[in-house]
Design an enzyme around this catalytic site. Structure first.
Site, PDB file in Angstrom:
ATOM      1  CD  GLU A  94      -2.900  -1.130   2.215  1.00 13.62           C
ATOM      2  OE1 GLU A  94      -3.933  -1.830   1.996  1.00 13.62           O
ATOM      3  OE2 GLU A  94      -2.605  -0.997   3.217  1.00 13.62           O
ATOM      4  CB  CYS A 107       3.097   7.355   3.173  1.00  9.70           C
ATOM      5  SG  CYS A 107       3.487   6.126   4.078  1.00  9.70           S
ATOM      6  CB  CYS A 114       6.784  -5.753   8.227  1.00 10.50           C
ATOM      7  SG  CYS A 114       7.982  -5.012   9.130  1.00 10.50           S
ATOM      8  CB  CYS A 118       6.044  -2.744  16.026  1.00 12.50           C
ATOM      9  SG  CYS A 118       7.813  -2.523  15.504  1.00 12.50           S
ATOM     10  CB  CYS A 121       2.996  -1.598  13.574  1.00  8.72           C
ATOM     11  SG  CYS A 121       3.106  -1.516  11.824  1.00  8.72           S
ATOM     12  CB  CYS A 339       1.486   5.798  11.018  1.00 10.32           C
ATOM     13  SG  CYS A 339       2.150   6.967  10.254  1.00 10.32           S
TER      14      CYS A 339
HETATM   15  N1  SAH Z   1       9.651   0.214   9.514  1.00 11.69           N
HETATM   16  C1  SAH Z   1       9.447   1.533   9.642  1.00 11.69           C
HETATM   17  C2  SAH Z   1       8.923   2.167   8.729  1.00 11.69           C
HETATM   18  C3  SAH Z   1       7.380   1.739   8.688  1.00 11.69           C
HETATM   19  S1  SAH Z   1       6.266   2.266  10.076  1.00 11.69           S
HETATM   20  C4  SAH Z   1       9.583   1.942  10.883  1.00 11.69           C
HETATM   21  O1  SAH Z   1       9.454   1.303  11.852  1.00 11.69           O
HETATM   22  O2  SAH Z   1       9.905   3.122  11.164  1.00 11.69           O
HETATM   23  C5  SAH Z   1       6.063   3.939   9.733  1.00 11.69           C
HETATM   24  C6  SAH Z   1       5.624   4.965  11.222  1.00 11.69           C
HETATM   25  O3  SAH Z   1       4.383   4.433  11.703  1.00 11.69           O
HETATM   26  C7  SAH Z   1       6.664   4.475  12.395  1.00 11.69           C
HETATM   27  O4  SAH Z   1       7.097   5.698  13.185  1.00 11.69           O
HETATM   28  C8  SAH Z   1       5.649   3.598  13.021  1.00 11.69           C
HETATM   29  O5  SAH Z   1       6.137   3.258  14.527  1.00 11.69           O
HETATM   30  C9  SAH Z   1       4.234   4.041  13.015  1.00 11.69           C
HETATM   31  N2  SAH Z   1       3.339   3.453  13.359  1.00 11.69           N
HETATM   32  C10 SAH Z   1       3.058   1.904  13.355  1.00 11.69           C
HETATM   33  N3  SAH Z   1       1.854   1.834  14.000  1.00 11.69           N
HETATM   34  C11 SAH Z   1       1.440   2.677  14.217  1.00 11.69           C
HETATM   35  C12 SAH Z   1      -0.051   3.036  14.871  1.00 11.69           C
HETATM   36  N4  SAH Z   1      -0.865   1.990  15.162  1.00 11.69           N
HETATM   37  N5  SAH Z   1      -0.256   4.291  15.171  1.00 11.69           N
HETATM   38  C13 SAH Z   1       0.561   5.379  14.801  1.00 11.69           C
HETATM   39  N6  SAH Z   1       1.872   5.253  14.275  1.00 11.69           N
HETATM   40  C14 SAH Z   1       2.055   4.026  14.048  1.00 11.69           C
END
Ligand code: SAH
Length: 353
Positions: A94, A107, A114, A118, A121, A339
């Site tokens: 996406e 973006c 992935c 985390c 996420c 995000c």
């Molecule tokens: N793997 C990379 C890029 C993808 S995540 C990274 O970790 O930076 C892009 C951003 O979205 C990151 O800062 C991530 O932590 C944030 N993100 C992930 N899940 C989220 C959520 N549920 N709410 C808000 N931000 C989130």
């Protein structure tokens, strides 16, 4: 006998030139094709109208162009646009266009799924399937740039690698894509307008420093001590905050680029004044700015977003202490474009139904 067609965008310009000369074609023909492929983003050889018809049919017989395909484009009430991109092997990633007053940000994704899991996420709940190729990353930018032009009559100004995947675990291809995006022979965008976001892999941050990259780097920090960070980001167990901060300091010394810390505010987990003090202590170690991000629920109820006044207090504490801090409101939530919400929901639903 059927020939296996080769992906033409996997070849460098020099490689194309020697393929063309073996074929008895002039070098400038290779240059023309290269321009069609990258600068003009041609999807077929038939579009390459300045080539002879026999050359076009030779290209058709021997090569393919794996352009990505837009599926399910959705426009949010706040003007954010999200779409799935179908890759040549059927996988979907996406990408999102985020319009704001003074900028148009793309973006983009760097991997299918992935590997980092985390806890907050949505993408982290999918398996990592494969890395994207440079052209698949490049094509996302081309599509999103066209949307900015078509829907809002604005040029694309910024690119963030904050879609699906961990860009530093697809290092070579992400750098190759950025090379094309910034090259005058590609999209000619500025490195300063590109931000690669990482969950924090110390060794790879050092590699960026050694390669003296010119783009910006953001770290998804989200917790200011190891014990909290371990709870939400398993990658921290093998990449402690100390090791990441050391790598970032090295990155800064080699590139002079300031780092951005992204910090999702989770209610009663990382939003106390004690957390703010620990974050400030980190900011004092390297020149950095902080982006406080509103948490976007992913449907599992594990986390809640912080209250607005808690976030304001947290942010003003950092600012009073000299740290440039912005609070980022979430965008595109109604279409799961925010995000951490990129998880191919539609496609998963389609698979289940
Ligand atoms: N793997 C990379 C890029 C993808 S995540 C990274 O970790 O930076 C892009 C951003 O979205 C990151 O800062 C991530 O932590 C944030 N993100 C992930 N899940 C989220 C959520 N549920 N709410 C808000 N931000 C989130």
């Amino acid at each position: 006998m059927s020939i296996v067609k080769k992906d033409i965008r996997a070849f460098s310009r020099e490689e194309l030139k020697s393929i063309f000369s073996e074929q008895g074609e002039k070098a400038f023909r290779a240059q023309q094709v290269y321009e069609w492929l990258w600068k003009k983003s041609a999807g077929t050889f038939d579009e390459m109208t300045n080539l002879s018809i026999p050359l076009r049919s030779w290209l058709n017989e021997n090569f393919k162009i794996n352009r990505i395909e837009v599926v399910d484009k959705q426009i949010s009430s706040d003007k954010t646009i999200k779409s799935g991109f179908r890759l040549h092997d059927g996988h979907v990633v996406e990408g999102v266009l985020i319009p704001a007053d003074d900028r148009m940000t793309a973006c983009v994704s760097s991997q299918v799924g992935c590997s980092l899991t985390c806890k907050f996420c949505a993408t982290g709940k999918l398996d990592r399937i494969r890395n994207l190729n440079p052209d698949e990353i490049y094509d996302q930018v081309v599509h999103i740039r066209n949307w900015a032009q078509k829907h809002y009559n604005q040029p694309l100004t910024n690119i963030v690698f904050m879609g699906m995947g961990e860009p530093l675990l697809n290092y070579k291809n992400v750098l190759a894509a950025i090379e094309k995006i910034t090259s005058p022979e590609g999209l000619g965008m500025s490195n300063e307008r590109i931000t690669v976001s990482t969950a924090g892999i110390a060794k790879m941050i050092e590699r960026l420093a050694d390669d003296r990259v010119k783009f910006r780097l953001a770290l998804s920090l989200h917790a200011a001590n190891d014990s909290k960070r371990n709870q939400i980001m398993p990658i921290n167990e093998s990449n402690s905050l100390d090791s990441i901060i050391k790598a970032l300091a090295y990155f800064h010394s080699m590139t002079r680029n300031r780092i951005t810390f992204e910090y999702i505010a989770f209610r009663d987990f990382n939003d106390s004044m004690q957390d703010a003090r620990e974050l400030l202590a980190i900011c004092k170690q390297i020149p950095a700015k902080v982006n406080i991000i509103e948490y976007n629920p992913t449907g599992d109820g594990l986390f809640q977003k912080s209250e607005q006044n808690t976030i304001d207090k947290f942010a003003s504490f950092l600012m009073k202490n000299g740290v440039q801090t912005t609070v980022r409101r979430s965008r595109g939530k109604d279409i799961d474009a925010a995000c951490g919400q990129l998880a191919n929901k539609k496609h998963q639903e389609a698979l289940i139904n």
